[in-house]
Design a protein around this motif. Sequence first.
Motif, PDB file in Angstrom:
ATOM      1  N   ASP A 108      -0.683  14.376   1.650  1.00 50.31           N
ATOM      2  CA  ASP A 108      -1.246  14.934   2.879  1.00 50.31           C
ATOM      3  C   ASP A 108      -2.556  15.648   2.565  1.00 50.31           C
ATOM      4  O   ASP A 108      -2.652  16.395   1.583  1.00 50.31           O
ATOM      5  CB  ASP A 108      -0.257  15.918   3.513  1.00 50.31           C
ATOM      6  CG  ASP A 108       0.977  15.223   4.070  1.00 50.31           C
ATOM      7  OD1 ASP A 108       0.877  14.022   4.372  1.00 50.31           O
ATOM      8  OD2 ASP A 108       2.028  15.885   4.185  1.00 50.31           O
ATOM      9  N   TRP A 119       0.844  -1.194   0.000  1.00 49.95           N
ATOM     10  CA  TRP A 119       0.000   0.000   0.000  1.00 49.95           C
ATOM     11  C   TRP A 119       0.878   1.241   0.000  1.00 49.95           C
ATOM     12  O   TRP A 119       1.863   1.321   0.736  1.00 49.95           O
ATOM     13  CB  TRP A 119      -0.890  -0.022   1.236  1.00 49.95           C
ATOM     14  CG  TRP A 119      -1.912   1.077   1.288  1.00 49.95           C
ATOM     15  CD1 TRP A 119      -3.138   1.074   0.712  1.00 49.95           C
ATOM     16  CD2 TRP A 119      -1.789   2.326   1.971  1.00 49.95           C
ATOM     17  NE1 TRP A 119      -3.793   2.249   0.989  1.00 49.95           N
ATOM     18  CE2 TRP A 119      -2.993   3.033   1.763  1.00 49.95           C
ATOM     19  CE3 TRP A 119      -0.784   2.921   2.741  1.00 49.95           C
ATOM     20  CZ2 TRP A 119      -3.209   4.291   2.293  1.00 49.95           C
ATOM     21  CZ3 TRP A 119      -1.002   4.172   3.273  1.00 49.95           C
ATOM     22  CH2 TRP A 119      -2.203   4.852   3.043  1.00 49.95           C
ATOM     23  N   SER A 120       0.546   2.225  -0.816  1.00 44.12           N
ATOM     24  CA  SER A 120       1.289   3.478  -0.871  1.00 44.12           C
ATOM     25  C   SER A 120       0.401   4.607  -0.366  1.00 44.12           C
ATOM     26  O   SER A 120      -0.798   4.649  -0.664  1.00 44.12           O
ATOM     27  CB  SER A 120       1.775   3.768  -2.292  1.00 44.12           C
ATOM     28  OG  SER A 120       0.683   3.827  -3.192  1.00 44.12           O
ATOM     29  N   ARG A 121       0.975   5.514   0.392  1.00 44.20           N
ATOM     30  CA  ARG A 121       0.217   6.579   1.028  1.00 44.20           C
ATOM     31  C   ARG A 121      -0.191   7.646   0.014  1.00 44.20           C
ATOM     32  O   ARG A 121       0.537   7.929  -0.935  1.00 44.20           O
ATOM     33  CB  ARG A 121       1.038   7.216   2.151  1.00 44.20           C
ATOM     34  CG  ARG A 121       2.308   7.924   1.657  1.00 44.20           C
ATOM     35  CD  ARG A 121       3.155   8.428   2.810  1.00 44.20           C
ATOM     36  NE  ARG A 121       2.469   9.413   3.590  1.00 44.20           N
ATOM     37  CZ  ARG A 121       2.482  10.732   3.319  1.00 44.20           C
ATOM     38  NH1 ARG A 121       3.132  11.201   2.258  1.00 44.20           N
ATOM     39  NH2 ARG A 121       1.841  11.566   4.100  1.00 44.20           N
ATOM     40  N   LYS A 140      -7.171   7.651   0.906  1.00 46.53           N
ATOM     41  CA  LYS A 140      -7.136   6.609  -0.134  1.00 46.53           C
ATOM     42  C   LYS A 140      -8.218   5.587   0.151  1.00 46.53           C
ATOM     43  O   LYS A 140      -8.364   5.111   1.279  1.00 46.53           O
ATOM     44  CB  LYS A 140      -5.774   5.933  -0.209  1.00 46.53           C
ATOM     45  CG  LYS A 140      -5.752   4.751  -1.196  1.00 46.53           C
ATOM     46  CD  LYS A 140      -4.364   4.223  -1.446  1.00 46.53           C
ATOM     47  CE  LYS A 140      -3.640   5.087  -2.474  1.00 46.53           C
ATOM     48  NZ  LYS A 140      -2.380   4.432  -2.924  1.00 46.53           N
ATOM     49  N   ARG A 192      -8.277   4.984   4.290  1.00 46.70           N
ATOM     50  CA  ARG A 192      -7.167   5.320   5.174  1.00 46.70           C
ATOM     51  C   ARG A 192      -6.635   6.702   4.837  1.00 46.70           C
ATOM     52  O   ARG A 192      -6.749   7.167   3.696  1.00 46.70           O
ATOM     53  CB  ARG A 192      -6.050   4.279   5.029  1.00 46.70           C
ATOM     54  CG  ARG A 192      -6.365   2.960   5.706  1.00 46.70           C
ATOM     55  CD  ARG A 192      -5.306   1.904   5.452  1.00 46.70           C
ATOM     56  NE  ARG A 192      -5.444   1.346   4.107  1.00 46.70           N
ATOM     57  CZ  ARG A 192      -4.795   0.260   3.693  1.00 46.70           C
ATOM     58  NH1 ARG A 192      -3.969  -0.363   4.510  1.00 46.70           N
ATOM     59  NH2 ARG A 192      -4.961  -0.198   2.477  1.00 46.70           N
ATOM     60  N   ASP A 193      -6.033   7.346   5.831  1.00 46.32           N
ATOM     61  CA  ASP A 193      -5.508   8.692   5.611  1.00 46.32           C
ATOM     62  C   ASP A 193      -4.070   8.630   5.113  1.00 46.32           C
ATOM     63  O   ASP A 193      -3.536   7.546   4.841  1.00 46.32           O
ATOM     64  CB  ASP A 193      -5.631   9.545   6.879  1.00 46.32           C
ATOM     65  CG  ASP A 193      -4.800   8.993   8.040  1.00 46.32           C
ATOM     66  OD1 ASP A 193      -3.905   8.157   7.799  1.00 46.32           O
ATOM     67  OD2 ASP A 193      -5.061   9.406   9.185  1.00 46.32           O
ATOM     68  N   ALA A 194      -3.424   9.801   5.034  1.00 45.94           N
ATOM     69  CA  ALA A 194      -2.079   9.874   4.468  1.00 45.94           C
ATOM     70  C   ALA A 194      -1.033   9.168   5.325  1.00 45.94           C
ATOM     71  O   ALA A 194       0.066   8.868   4.843  1.00 45.94           O
ATOM     72  CB  ALA A 194      -1.682  11.332   4.261  1.00 45.94           C
ATOM     73  N   SER A 195      -1.362   8.920   6.592  1.00 42.71           N
ATOM     74  CA  SER A 195      -0.443   8.194   7.470  1.00 42.71           C
ATOM     75  C   SER A 195      -0.715   6.693   7.479  1.00 42.71           C
ATOM     76  O   SER A 195      -0.028   5.940   8.164  1.00 42.71           O
ATOM     77  CB  SER A 195      -0.553   8.739   8.905  1.00 42.71           C
ATOM     78  OG  SER A 195      -0.185  10.113   8.938  1.00 42.71           O
ATOM     79  N   GLY A 196      -1.729   6.267   6.738  1.00 42.43           N
ATOM     80  CA  GLY A 196      -2.080   4.859   6.703  1.00 42.43           C
ATOM     81  C   GLY A 196      -3.039   4.442   7.799  1.00 42.43           C
ATOM     82  O   GLY A 196      -3.332   3.261   7.945  1.00 42.43           O
ATOM     83  N   HIS A 197      -3.524   5.414   8.579  1.00 38.38           N
ATOM     84  CA  HIS A 197      -4.444   5.094   9.662  1.00 38.38           C
ATOM     85  C   HIS A 197      -5.836   4.769   9.125  1.00 38.38           C
ATOM     86  O   HIS A 197      -6.346   5.447   8.217  1.00 38.38           O
ATOM     87  CB  HIS A 197      -4.535   6.270  10.641  1.00 38.38           C
ATOM     88  CG  HIS A 197      -3.244   6.554  11.326  1.00 38.38           C
ATOM     89  ND1 HIS A 197      -2.839   7.821  11.660  1.00 38.38           N
ATOM     90  CD2 HIS A 197      -2.242   5.727  11.727  1.00 38.38           C
ATOM     91  CE1 HIS A 197      -1.663   7.778  12.250  1.00 38.38           C
ATOM     92  NE2 HIS A 197      -1.269   6.518  12.296  1.00 38.38           N
TER      93      HIS A 197
END
Length: 204
Positions: A95, A90-92, A99, A120-125
Motif C-alpha cells: 500500500d 501480476w502481484s500487487r 509497480k 499500476r497502484d497497490a489495487s492493480g488499477h
Amino acid sequence: MQNLVFGGNVETGEETIKRVFQTTTKEKSVMFSLLCWGLWMRRNKWVWEKINMSVFGVKHMAINFLSTLNRANARDTQQKNRQIEQAKSWSRPLDGWVKVNNDAACNQEREFVAVGCVVRDASGHFLRAMSNIVRGARSPREVEALSMREALSWIKDRGSSNSVYESDSKLLIDAMDKQSGSSLFHTIVEDCNELAKYYENVLF
C-alpha cells in the motif's frame, strides 16, 4: 534366488525381474515393483509376527499403495502448476507504492528500440503508461537496460517516490544490484542506478 521356468527356459529370479522391466510398460513395471514389495511385507509378517497374508491381500495392498502414490503425485503436480501460474501473474505492491512493469523490443534491421512501461497502484488499477523509440542497434541485454532507464527517468519526473520496478530480465535485475563493468550495458545500468537516487524508496 530360486530358478524359474519361463517359456521353456530356465532363468534366475534376477533375470526374471530384469526381463519384466525391459519388456513391459512403465505402469506395469510400477505395479510389478509394488507386488514384489507386497510379497516382501507378507514374508516379514510371517517371519516376525506369524501372520499369514493371502495373495489377494498382497495384491490389494499394492493397489492401495499405488492409488495413494498417484493421488500424492497429482496433488504435487497441481501445486507446482499453481505456483507457476502465480509466478506468471501480476502481484500487487505494498500500500502506498506503485509497480512499474517495463519491457522493450528491438528491430535490428531498422536499428531502433521500442521501450515502454505500465504503472499500476497497490489495487492493480491502471495509473499511466509510456512508450518511446530509441534510435540505434542494441544487443538484447542493452535493450532491457534501456527500457529500465527510460522508465526510471519518466516516472521520476512524475513524483512517484515509492516505486517497484519489475522486469522479465533476471540479468538486468542482478546487474542493478551487484555487477559492474565497462560495456555499454553496464554504462546504461549505472545510469539506472543514478536515476534511482532521485527516489525516496525504490525496489527492483
